[in-house]
Scaffold this motif. Sequence first.
Motif, mmCIF file in Angstrom:
data_model
loop_
_atom_site.group_PDB
_atom_site.id
_atom_site.type_symbol
_atom_site.label_atom_id
_atom_site.label_comp_id
_atom_site.label_asym_id
_atom_site.label_seq_id
_atom_site.Cartn_x
_atom_site.Cartn_y
_atom_site.Cartn_z
ATOM 1 N N ALA A 240 0.601 -1.159 -0.023
ATOM 2 C CA ALA A 240 0.197 0.337 -0.267
ATOM 3 C C ALA A 240 1.211 1.425 0.180
ATOM 4 C CB ALA A 240 -0.944 0.065 1.374
ATOM 5 N N ASP A 241 1.450 1.114 0.092
ATOM 6 C CA ASP A 241 3.034 2.117 0.057
ATOM 7 C C ASP A 241 4.567 1.610 0.328
ATOM 8 O OD1 ASP A 241 3.519 4.756 0.804
ATOM 9 O OD2 ASP A 241 3.717 4.852 3.170
ATOM 10 N N TYR A 242 5.539 2.713 -0.577
ATOM 11 C CA TYR A 242 6.185 2.896 -0.515
ATOM 12 C C TYR A 242 7.015 3.395 -0.500
ATOM 13 C CZ TYR A 242 5.589 5.985 -5.017
ATOM 14 O OH TYR A 242 5.312 7.627 -5.211
ATOM 15 N N GLY A 243 8.660 2.923 -0.108
ATOM 16 C CA GLY A 243 9.815 4.166 0.561
ATOM 17 C C GLY A 243 10.277 5.133 -0.165
ATOM 18 N N ARG A 244 11.142 6.449 -0.480
ATOM 19 C CA ARG A 244 12.253 7.129 -1.459
ATOM 20 C C ARG A 244 13.591 7.003 -0.714
ATOM 21 N NH1 ARG A 244 6.447 7.706 -0.705
ATOM 22 N NH2 ARG A 244 5.329 8.872 -2.462
ATOM 23 N N GLN A 245 14.390 6.880 -1.844
ATOM 24 C CA GLN A 245 15.743 7.165 -0.998
ATOM 25 C C GLN A 245 15.661 8.493 -1.604
ATOM 26 O OE1 GLN A 245 15.802 3.746 -2.154
ATOM 27 N NE2 GLN A 245 15.440 3.723 -3.982
#
Length: 253
Positions: A240-245
């Motif tokens: 449902a979500d994702y991280g960012r670098q």
Amino acid sequence: MTIPVVPAAALAVPHGFLGRQGGVSEGIVAGLNVGLGSQDDRAAIAENRRRAVEAVLPGAALVTLHQVHSPDAIAVTAPYADDSRPHADAMATATPGVLLGILTADCAPVLLADRDAGVVGAAHAGWKGALGGVTDSVITAMEGLGARRDRIAAAVGPCIARASYEVDDAFFRRFCEANPENERFFLAGRAGHHQFDLEAYVGARLAAAGLGRVELLGQDTYANEAAYFSFRRATHHGEADYGRQISLIGIPA
């Protein structure tokens, strides 16, 4: 935990391409998630951003954008609040103590520097922004601050690799209609599909602009789950979500 900072040999100023390791976020965005657009805890994001800055240029003022997959670049003369981030996808600065940050999760982060002029730049090059000329825009913004393109060095950081980036015929045609030579960035895949080399395309755009040096890091965000966040991987996993670098470059104060 020490934050791994991947450097580029081409860039002789403080910089680094960071991944997901070394942060405090938990759950599906576990690690060094810096994405204000994610559903992550805001305190965790703030701590991750603080750690990222300290790993690259301690004491600097971090500047990021509200990225919208545009070809637009801005000049940054002073830091601004996170809730006042301009809508753009590239920026340049000649201001010491400012650290430019580009967020990605498969798109290509591009860091640029003219060390002699004391000018740096950063760009978020997804396929749409890359095709629209975001790298040309950031070079122009750097020139406006005194850089010279034959002295500018650029590095394309971790992004989704060709082996992981399947696109359809319409995507392929869009690039070939823009320039027939773009066919070289695609390999035929399963019926009606192609494998697109975003990194090579962005690198070619930078080289065609006349830069002094272009470096490609060759790291696949999709395939390396332990090291990098990936929007496409999260989508394929039904998350449902994702991280960012974040990728960072700046001028010491």
